[in-house]
Design a protein around this motif. Structure first.
Motif, short mmCIF file in Angstrom:
data_model
loop_
_atom_site.label_atom_id
_atom_site.label_comp_id
_atom_site.label_asym_id
_atom_site.label_seq_id
_atom_site.Cartn_x
_atom_site.Cartn_y
_atom_site.Cartn_z
N HIS A 236 0.82 -1.21 0.00
CA HIS A 236 0.00 0.00 0.00
C HIS A 236 0.85 1.26 0.00
O HIS A 236 0.90 1.98 -1.00
CB HIS A 236 -0.95 0.00 1.20
CG HIS A 236 -1.99 1.07 1.13
ND1 HIS A 236 -1.79 2.34 1.63
CD2 HIS A 236 -3.23 1.08 0.59
CE1 HIS A 236 -2.87 3.08 1.42
NE2 HIS A 236 -3.75 2.34 0.78
N THR A 237 1.55 1.57 1.12
CA THR A 237 2.24 2.86 1.25
C THR A 237 3.70 2.65 1.60
O THR A 237 4.03 1.91 2.53
CB THR A 237 1.57 3.72 2.34
OG1 THR A 237 0.20 3.91 2.00
CG2 THR A 237 2.26 5.06 2.47
N LYS A 239 6.94 5.31 2.24
CA LYS A 239 7.35 6.72 2.29
C LYS A 239 8.66 6.87 3.06
O LYS A 239 8.81 6.31 4.15
CB LYS A 239 6.26 7.57 2.97
CG LYS A 239 6.62 9.06 3.02
CD LYS A 239 5.49 9.93 3.52
CE LYS A 239 5.89 11.40 3.49
NZ LYS A 239 4.80 12.30 3.91
N ASN A 253 1.29 -3.15 4.54
CA ASN A 253 0.36 -2.02 4.65
C ASN A 253 1.08 -0.68 4.59
O ASN A 253 0.66 0.23 3.89
CB ASN A 253 -0.43 -2.11 5.96
CG ASN A 253 -1.40 -3.27 5.98
OD1 ASN A 253 -1.75 -3.81 4.93
ND2 ASN A 253 -1.83 -3.65 7.16
N LYS A 254 2.18 -0.57 5.38
CA LYS A 254 2.84 0.73 5.46
C LYS A 254 4.30 0.57 5.85
O LYS A 254 4.63 -0.12 6.81
CB LYS A 254 2.12 1.61 6.49
CG LYS A 254 2.62 3.05 6.53
CD LYS A 254 1.75 3.89 7.46
CE LYS A 254 2.09 5.36 7.37
NZ LYS A 254 1.19 6.19 8.21
N LYS A 256 7.26 3.45 6.56
CA LYS A 256 7.47 4.91 6.61
C LYS A 256 8.68 5.23 7.49
O LYS A 256 8.79 4.74 8.61
CB LYS A 256 6.22 5.61 7.16
CG LYS A 256 6.36 7.13 7.21
CD LYS A 256 5.10 7.79 7.75
CE LYS A 256 5.27 9.30 7.83
NZ LYS A 256 4.07 9.96 8.40
N GLU A 275 3.12 -3.11 9.40
CA GLU A 275 3.15 -1.66 9.45
C GLU A 275 4.38 -1.26 10.27
O GLU A 275 4.43 -1.50 11.48
CB GLU A 275 1.87 -1.11 10.07
CG GLU A 275 0.63 -1.45 9.24
CD GLU A 275 -0.67 -1.06 9.91
OE1 GLU A 275 -0.62 -0.34 10.94
OE2 GLU A 275 -1.74 -1.48 9.43
N VAL A 277 7.14 1.83 11.13
CA VAL A 277 7.29 3.28 11.10
C VAL A 277 8.45 3.70 12.00
O VAL A 277 8.57 3.21 13.14
CB VAL A 277 5.99 3.98 11.56
CG1 VAL A 277 6.16 5.49 11.53
CG2 VAL A 277 4.82 3.57 10.68
#
Length: 727
Positions: A236-237, A239, A253-254, A256, A275, A277
């Motif tokens: 999905h993401t 960054k 999912n993520k 970052k 996820e 981060v």
């Protein structure tokens, strides 16, 4: 409300760096350093632009699309380009990875100001902004890939214009943030441990922070990176990420603000539902199935699996956390935590540890503020459904029996069993439990952890042996505690407390049985209830025996490799000093005097970079075997009460004979401990026959570890016989 700004479409893909932070007006200064292609790039020809338009492609400015002479416009289809885009060599091939087969080129994607290496396959990337992509990379079905001009990639830096509140800190060891450190790529467990200690030494703390900030560039304009041969799909993401080569990322999912280290020799994989981060991930890591990690460092060859949660924590090399929750903790290498209801919070766990199901080493809600800490030595093992209260401290290889421990604990006895006797409302401590009752599991630890050490670059000597300077020094401390407790228990009324240890030592070493009354311990639990020392004589004698054995092993190895007997004696009698204290810094054992010297140099600014600290770790690693040998000599001198200058051949012969007897005893205890599982009728009852049990669990006679120990014993006996003849 959301702040959405309108800007000119012609600016899309440009002005990545805010004007205030541009250097010489060049927004590509760092991008050009990151894109390490050696190709000569050119602009598109009119024929190539025409073919690209026929393939339903769009560019805001075709003059800013740069290609090589091996450009194939037919492999660019239904894609949009904004800003400057560079595309490396192309070929009429497809890339195949685990049955994912993608034609090289860029298809159905939107690209803003990116660089691509040779033979990339980019399919269905809905939005991709400011990335530098390596050679033979596969990107498929990704919703969003973007980069901010102030990207930090998980490091605890500030870019120009940032406020301090935006800095990423790891709030380790204590939930109140009082031991927080700045994470940086390449940070090791030893760095975190040293920085999180000595909090009242402001000069040292200031130097540590300066050393970390020296790692970072404060300028804006770095692009996200994807290394050669990496594969990212169905995600999905993504960054602000820096991904090494040969990484495999799927169904995430993520991702970052991350650095994900990976290489061909030690590749990292991240799987479905994760996820992640604000973190740094080491080489060769595996992260799968719903993991949530925020503000973290995951060291090399470690795993997070099955919904694990890792928050504000550092996890050392070769560790695994599955299902569990870990908060505000510093964990040294070779940690295992596998069960859904294990909870670890605000702790320093010094490696080779195991958290059982239901263990709760955390929850500061039983104190007045969330500021408690737990410190546990190597081999820490809280058993099923154990709950502990902060603040507590545990010696190495402490095993805690199922129960709720409602008071703070200070366990000074290594290899001990801690039991909460609910019926008598007492705490029972059995020192040396592992030696007395579970030699199989204890001695298997060394080979088990060594085999699990998958580091490709073993730049630090991580000590896995259960008998090492740290545990030996703890045994000496425990001997003193046992002597004092026994002396106090049986001393005549009115005896001065200074006389208790000597009296206890005499009683423990005598052949007479100890009086039949409990031996109590002081300063173990912060409560008014009794703390009982179980089997004091057996514990005392097994500690002494294992100290002698540890020292004898070092002596035997040195004697076996000495050029001559005279050289051996000269080295032994020429060893000055005494038994040194060692500190466990990230799994590496270091003489305290060497560590103190390094810290003095850091304070003085003579060591001004973490790379220099790491080089010191390497020097200490090279010196460690000699340091351990010297420690063993002085440990033998202390336990025998005989100065090194007074050692003689008869004494050495006695040590050799005693060592082989201890080795035989250890080997027998290893087999005996495992044999109990085959003799227990309650273990047998779930099988139709003994033969079926052997088919399921394996035959005792085929046990690989036991058989290796038997072979090692025979080799040891041969060595001892040769050395005795040498004497």
């Amino acid at each position: 409300m959301s702040k959405i700004e309108k800007k000119k479409l012609t600016e899309l893909g440009y002005n990545f760096i805010p004007e205030a932070y541009l250097q010489n007006g060049d927004e590509y200064i760092y991008r050009n350093r990151q894109f390490r292609s050696t190709h000569a790039f050119r602009q598109l020809t009119d024929a190539e632009i025409k073919r690209l338009l026929q393939n339903d492609n769009f560019a805001s400015n075709w003059q800013d699309i740069w290609v090589t002479d091996r450009f194939l416009p037919e492999q660019i289809q239904n894609s949009k380009f904004y800003g400057m885009v560079r595309i490396g060599d192309m070929d009429e091939v497809y890339l195949d990875f685990r049955d994912l087969r993608l034609p090289c080129g860029i298809y159905n994607s939107t690209v803003l100001s990116c660089d691509f290496g040779d033979c990339v396959a980019v399919h269905n990337v809905r939005y991709m902004s400011h990335f530098v992509v390596g050679n033979e990379v596969m990107l498929a079905n990704i919703s969003e890939m973007e980069t901010s001009s102030s990207a930090k990639f998980g490091n605890g830096m500030l870019k120009k214009g940032d406020v301090e509140e935006r800095r990423i800190r790891l709030e380790l060891c204590n939930e109140n943030g009082g031991r927080s450190v700045l994470p940086f790529d390449g940070m090791q467990a030893g760095d975190v441990f040293l920085w999180s200690r000595y909090r009242d030494d402001h000069a040292l703390q200031g130097q540590f922070q300066q050393m970390a900030e020296a790692h970072f560039c404060v300028e804006h304009g770095y692009y996200s990176e994807i290394g050669d041969r990496s594969v990212i799909k169905n995600t999905h993401t993504i960054k602000d990420v820096k991904i090494g080569s040969d990484a495999y990322i799927k169904g995430v999912n993520k991702l970052k603000n991350l650095t994900i280290n990976s290489s061909a020799e030690s590749f990292t994989q991240i799987g479905e539902g994760c996820e992640l981060v604000n973190g740094i991930i080491g080489y060769g890591c595996r992260i799968f199935y719903g993991v949530k990690a925020v503000r973290f460092i995951l060291s090399s060859n470690s795993q997070l699996k099955y919904g694990a949660r890792l928050i504000n924590s550092f996890l050392g090399d070769n560790s695994t956390i599955s299902c569990c929750e870990v908060l505000n903790s510093l964990i040294f290498p070779a940690h295992e935590q596998h069960h859904n209801n294990s909870f670890l919070c605000a702790a320093v766990v010094k490696g080779q540890s195991n958290m059982a199901a239901g263990a709760t080493v955390g929850s500061n809600h039983n104190s007045r503020a969330a500021d408690g800490e737990i410190v546990a030595g190597r081999g820490f093992w809280p058993g099923l459904c154990v709950s502990l209260k902060h603040n507590s401290r545990f010696a190495s290889y402490t095993l805690i029996v199922k129960g709720d421990f409602l008071h703070e604990l200070d366990i000074k006895f290594p290899f001990c069993l801690v039991s909460n006797e609910v019926d008598t409302n007492r705490l029972a401590i059995l020192p040396g439990y592992w030696f007395l009752y579970n030699m199989y599991a204890l001695m298997r630890n060394t080979s088990k952890f060594q085999s699990r050490d998958k580091r490709k670059f073993k730049n630090q000597y991580i000590e896995y042996d259960v008998l090492a300077p740290d545990t030996i020094n703890e045994m000496f401390d425990a001997l003193h505690e046992i002597e004092g407790a026994v002396g106090k228990a049986f001393a005549p009324e009115g005896t001065a407390s200074e006389a208790w240890p000597l009296m206890g030592r005499q009683l423990l070493l005598s052949k007479e049985p100890l009086p039949a009354q409990p031996v109590l311990l002081d300063n173990v639990e912060f409560s008014k209830r009794k703390v009982v020392l179980v089997k004091p004589r057996e514990s005392y004698l097994v500690y002494r025996r294992m100290i002698r054995y540890y020292a004898s092993l070092e002596l035997i190895q040195f004697l076996d490799t000495s050029a001559s007997l005279d050289a051996f004696w000269a080295a032994i009698r020429g060893t000055a000093g005494g038994r040194e204290q060692f500190e466990n810094i990230g799994g590496q054992l270091v003489p305290r005097v060497k560590l103190d010297a390094l810290l003095d140099q850091v304070r003085a600014g003579e060591v001004s970079a973490w790379q220099d600290v790491h080089e010191r770790y390497h020097v200490w690693s090279r010196d460690y075997l000699q340091d351990r040998f010297v420690h063993a000599l002085h440990a033998m001198a202390d336990i025998e009460g005989l100065a090194l200058t007074d050692w003689h051949a008869a004494f050495l012969r006695e040590l050799l004979v005693d060592a082989v007897e201890t080795k035989r005893w250890i080997c027998a205890e290893i087999e005996s401990a495992r044999a109990k599982d085959y003799q227990n009728k309650f273990k047998q009852m779930v099988y139709e026959s003994y033969a079926e049990m052997e088919e399921v669990v394996g035959k005792l006679a085929d046990n690989d570890f036991i058989n290796k120990e038997k072979v090692a014993l025979k080799n040891f006996e041969t060595t001892i016989e040769r050395l005795l003849n040498k004497l």
